[in-house]
Enzyme design. Structure first.
Site, PDB file in Angstrom:
ATOM      1  N   LYS A   1       0.845  -1.196   0.000  1.00  0.00           N
ATOM      2  CA  LYS A   1       0.000   0.000   0.000  1.00  0.00           C
ATOM      3  C   LYS A   1       0.879   1.244   0.000  1.00  0.00           C
ATOM      4  CE  LYS A   1      -1.640   2.170   3.604  1.00  0.00           C
ATOM      5  NZ  LYS A   1      -1.427   3.557   3.196  1.00  0.00           N
TER       6      LYS A   1
ATOM      7  N   GLY B   1       7.605   4.821   7.741  1.00  0.00           N
ATOM      8  CA  GLY B   1       6.768   5.987   8.047  1.00  0.00           C
ATOM      9  C   GLY B   1       7.194   6.600   9.359  1.00  0.00           C
TER      10      GLY B   1
ATOM     11  N   THR C   1       7.518   7.476  13.430  1.00  0.00           N
ATOM     12  CA  THR C   1       7.701   6.663  14.640  1.00  0.00           C
ATOM     13  C   THR C   1       6.361   6.438  15.333  1.00  0.00           C
ATOM     14  OG1 THR C   1       9.981   7.394  14.897  1.00  0.00           O
ATOM     15  CG2 THR C   1       8.880   6.622  16.884  1.00  0.00           C
TER      16      THR C   1
ATOM     17  N   GLY D   1       4.613   3.783  13.489  1.00  0.00           N
ATOM     18  CA  GLY D   1       5.391   2.545  13.650  1.00  0.00           C
ATOM     19  C   GLY D   1       5.051   1.836  14.953  1.00  0.00           C
TER      20      GLY D   1
ATOM     21  N   CYS E   1      14.007  11.210   5.588  1.00  0.00           N
ATOM     22  CA  CYS E   1      14.225  10.695   6.946  1.00  0.00           C
ATOM     23  C   CYS E   1      15.668  10.943   7.379  1.00  0.00           C
ATOM     24  CB  CYS E   1      13.852   9.225   7.027  1.00  0.00           C
ATOM     25  SG  CYS E   1      14.654   8.211   5.785  1.00  0.00           S
TER      26      CYS E   1
ATOM     27  N   GLU F   1      11.404  16.368  14.882  1.00  0.00           N
ATOM     28  CA  GLU F   1      11.672  16.167  13.459  1.00  0.00           C
ATOM     29  C   GLU F   1      10.727  17.083  12.681  1.00  0.00           C
ATOM     30  OE1 GLU F   1      10.117  12.618  11.548  1.00  0.00           O
ATOM     31  OE2 GLU F   1      11.891  12.478  10.293  1.00  0.00           O
TER      32      GLU F   1
HETATM   33  P1  NAD Z   1       2.972   8.074   8.347  1.00  0.00           P
HETATM   34  O1  NAD Z   1       3.409   7.234   9.502  1.00  0.00           O
HETATM   35  O2  NAD Z   1       1.908   9.072   8.560  1.00  0.00           O
HETATM   36  O3  NAD Z   1       2.412   7.146   7.159  1.00  0.00           O
HETATM   37  C1  NAD Z   1       3.189   6.112   6.580  1.00  0.00           C
HETATM   38  C2  NAD Z   1       2.260   5.092   5.977  1.00  0.00           C
HETATM   39  O4  NAD Z   1       1.507   4.451   7.012  1.00  0.00           O
HETATM   40  C3  NAD Z   1       1.226   5.660   4.998  1.00  0.00           C
HETATM   41  O5  NAD Z   1       1.102   4.754   3.927  1.00  0.00           O
HETATM   42  C4  NAD Z   1      -0.050   5.689   5.843  1.00  0.00           C
HETATM   43  O6  NAD Z   1      -1.226   5.610   5.067  1.00  0.00           O
HETATM   44  C5  NAD Z   1       0.114   4.461   6.697  1.00  0.00           C
HETATM   45  N1  NAD Z   1      -0.617   4.498   7.975  1.00  0.00           N
HETATM   46  C6  NAD Z   1      -1.139   5.560   8.632  1.00  0.00           C
HETATM   47  N2  NAD Z   1      -1.691   5.159   9.813  1.00  0.00           N
HETATM   48  C7  NAD Z   1      -1.491   3.823   9.901  1.00  0.00           C
HETATM   49  C8  NAD Z   1      -1.766   2.844  10.907  1.00  0.00           C
HETATM   50  N3  NAD Z   1      -2.373   3.155  12.049  1.00  0.00           N
HETATM   51  N4  NAD Z   1      -1.389   1.572  10.667  1.00  0.00           N
HETATM   52  C9  NAD Z   1      -0.751   1.237   9.532  1.00  0.00           C
HETATM   53  N5  NAD Z   1      -0.445   2.106   8.553  1.00  0.00           N
HETATM   54  C10 NAD Z   1      -0.798   3.394   8.741  1.00  0.00           C
HETATM   55  O7  NAD Z   1       4.305   8.707   7.763  1.00  0.00           O
HETATM   56  P2  NAD Z   1       4.445   9.734   6.535  1.00  0.00           P
HETATM   57  O8  NAD Z   1       3.972  11.062   7.009  1.00  0.00           O
HETATM   58  O9  NAD Z   1       3.863   9.119   5.306  1.00  0.00           O
HETATM   59  O10 NAD Z   1       6.041   9.764   6.325  1.00  0.00           O
HETATM   60  C11 NAD Z   1       6.879  10.636   7.001  1.00  0.00           C
HETATM   61  C12 NAD Z   1       7.620   9.922   8.118  1.00  0.00           C
HETATM   62  O11 NAD Z   1       8.266   8.763   7.595  1.00  0.00           O
HETATM   63  C13 NAD Z   1       8.728  10.759   8.721  1.00  0.00           C
HETATM   64  O12 NAD Z   1       8.721  10.592  10.130  1.00  0.00           O
HETATM   65  C14 NAD Z   1      10.009  10.146   8.140  1.00  0.00           C
HETATM   66  O13 NAD Z   1      11.168  10.348   8.912  1.00  0.00           O
HETATM   67  C15 NAD Z   1       9.624   8.711   8.055  1.00  0.00           C
HETATM   68  N6  NAD Z   1      10.454   8.018   7.055  1.00  0.00           N
HETATM   69  C16 NAD Z   1      11.358   7.088   7.474  1.00  0.00           C
HETATM   70  C17 NAD Z   1      12.182   6.460   6.562  1.00  0.00           C
HETATM   71  C18 NAD Z   1      13.196   5.431   6.981  1.00  0.00           C
HETATM   72  O14 NAD Z   1      13.641   4.682   6.123  1.00  0.00           O
HETATM   73  N7  NAD Z   1      13.577   5.362   8.250  1.00  0.00           N
HETATM   74  C19 NAD Z   1      12.079   6.775   5.213  1.00  0.00           C
HETATM   75  C20 NAD Z   1      11.142   7.730   4.817  1.00  0.00           C
HETATM   76  C21 NAD Z   1      10.320   8.335   5.746  1.00  0.00           C
END
Ligand code: NAD
Length: 472
Positions: free
Chosen positions: A172, A223, A225, A228, A279, A376
């Site tokens: 997804k 995504g 923390t 996560g 990130c 962040e």
């Molecule tokens: P997010 O956590 O809001 O969303 C990430 C994904 O999770 C999306 O596809 C979203 O639809 C889905 N999602 C949302 N709620 C969910 C839930 N309860 N259960 C399962 N899935 C759910 O993050 P974002 O705003 O899309 O991305 C930005 C964040 O990602 C930043 O904190 C960034 O640092 C981090 N990031 C980390 C890495 C890495 O490799 N460490 C890489 C890129 C981004």
């Protein structure tokens, strides 16, 4: 012939699927919807999971060299559509053309390079009495969830090792950037057998339905923390394996022996490429007091010169924030900085057309406790912090719940290596930045992650050891 500017479908069990309802996809450079993506129903999710589980029975038995050949071909298919995907990428993600093309090319090549890796086989005894070997076997159907900042490459980081290992997948993309991955799913229908790679889209309510689905053996998530932690909680119910790549608040340390003119631009783009939505971007810049003023002024001059605008326009270097939620969050952090009388240095003007634009902003030596230092930002606001003592600055860099990456800028490589060993992060760069490779493990320390992506370690996250004892 695949059209890239319309007809966005999910790929489920080897077929294109549309849905009863749709989600709008917004071009962040205008703030307006320009396309619609399917909103996956519960029944369609079940169908995708069942397809992945059924396909797993045969895909895991396909010899690894054949699976690798299909991944290599998938890489070629992506590269063959480089220009169409690049245009679509800029529209949905906002990043200017050159950087958009860079990500699509990287994704195609990542698939091709990673397909060459093979899991090890360990023989612990080969005697007259017995033969014992340990091999690695795949897990089953994998749930993959990706973010919007690198929507194609971070999805490929999951697809390549999972499928190579013999797993199948339901992926997804983020609801903010689903289109490129939906089109890639469509293109790859001709490459993989039905059910091996299913790509679905929907709003934020789809993620929790996926992580709670009992049909998955593993969740690979990238995504924030905060999300996560919810994913891990959901996975605990039936002990699904998890890999989490999460947020970071990366520090870079600039020592007094650097050539400021030489490093200023590299440091700037290590913080602001992709409008600072990376990130592993530099998010706290610690500069030795001897070079602080000079580097601050160089960075301010670059910020004034860099064109911010619609990524589709020629000459644009930095695009908008990717979505309204992120835009609002960064504006709020800026407002907090203003309320606390922090000194802000603003870069070039930005369009005022309803797109999610914020000028590049440097914060001149705020206190360590400022929100813009502690949190962040994930947007174009960078605190510059002065230091005089190296042990003190290492302690400040490490004083974070995150531990994703860090950077050191110095004229003395040995000194750089010495400091690198003291940083509590999964990746450290010395005199470079943002360099990641398919053959090198990427692992967030502390609350930046759980598990590993890339390299042999990343492949083995999609496998479990199986020890076989043969009596002779
Ligand atoms: P997010 O956590 O809001 O969303 C990430 C994904 O999770 C999306 O596809 C979203 O639809 C889905 N999602 C949302 N709620 C969910 C839930 N309860 N259960 C399962 N899935 C759910 O993050 P974002 O705003 O899309 O991305 C930005 C964040 O990602 C930043 O904190 C960034 O640092 C981090 N990031 C980390 C890495 C890495 O490799 N460490 C890489 C890129 C981004």
């Amino acid at each position: 012939m695949t059209a890239f500017d319309r007809d966005y479908h999910m790929s489920i069990n080897g077929k294109l699927a549309s849905s009863a309802t749709v989600i709008d996809v917004i071009n962040p450079a205008t703030g307006e919807a320009f396309a619609a993506a399917p909103d996956c129903s519960r029944e369609q999710l079940d169908e995708a999971v069942n397809a992945a589980r059924t396909a797993f029975r045969s895909w895991k038995r396909v010899p690894i060299d054949e699976r690798a050949a299909q991944l290599d071909k998938a890489g070629d298919v992506i590269l063959q559509h480089l220009e169409e995907l690049t245009r679509l990428f800029t529209q949905e993600q906002g990043r200017p053309t050159e950087g958009a093309r860079g990500e699509i090319a990287l994704a195609g090549n990542w698939l091709k390079t990673l397909s060459k890796v093979r899991p090890p086989v360990h023989v612990s005894e080969d005697s007259d009495q017995q033969f014992i070997e340990t091999r690695y076997v795949p897990l089953g159907a994998v749930c993959a969830i990706a973010p919007w900042n690198f929507p194609v490459n971070l999805a490929i980081w999951k697809i390549a090792p999972a499928l190579l290992a013999g797993n199948t997948m339901v992926l997804k993309p983020s609801p903010f950037t689903p289109l490129c991955m939906l089109k890639i799913g469509e293109l790859l229908l001709d490459v993989f057998p039905p059910g091996v790679l299913n790509i679905i889209s929907g709003d934020d309510s789809l993620g929790p339905q996926m992580t709670a689905h009992p049909g998955f053996a593993k969740i690979s998530f990238t995504g924030s923390t905060a999300t996560g932690k919810k994913v891990m909680e959901s996975a605990a119910k039936d002990l699904k394996r998890v890999t989490l790549e999460l947020g970071g608040n990366d520090a870079a340390i600039v020592l007094p022996d650097v050539d400021v003119d030489e490093v200023a631009e590299k440091i700037f783009f290590g913080a602001f490429f992709n409008t600072a939505q990376i990130c592993v971007a530099t998010k706290r810049l610690y500069v030795h007091e001897d070079v602080y003023d000079k580097l601050r002024d160089r960075l301010a001059a670059i910020a004034k010169a860099v064109k911010v605008g619609d990524g589709a326009d020629q000459g644009t270097v930095l695009g908008p924030l990717q979505n309204k939620r992120q835009y609002t969050r960064v504006l709020e952090l800026l407002e907090d900085a203003r309320q606390n009388n922090l000194t802000l240095i603003e870069g070039a003007d930005v369009p005022g057309n309803g797109g999610y634009f914020i000028p590049v902003t440097l914060v001149d030596n705020p206190p360590e406790s400022a929100r813009v230092v502690q949190e962040e930002a994930f947007g174009p606001i960078l605190p510059l912090l002065k230091f005089s003592d190296i042990d003190d600055v290492i302690a400040r860099a490490n004083d974070s719940e995150y531990g994703l990456a860090g950077a050191i800028w110095t004229g003395d490589p040995e000194r750089g290596l010495e400091i690198a060993r003291q940083l509590e992060t999964g990746t450290v760069w010395i005199n470079q930045n943002l360099n990641l490779r398919p053959d090198t493990p990427f692992a967030g320390h502390k609350q930046s992650g759980f598990g590993v992506e890339n390299g042999m370690e990343g492949l083995l996250e999609f496998m479990v050891p199986q020890a076989v004892y043969l009596a002779r």
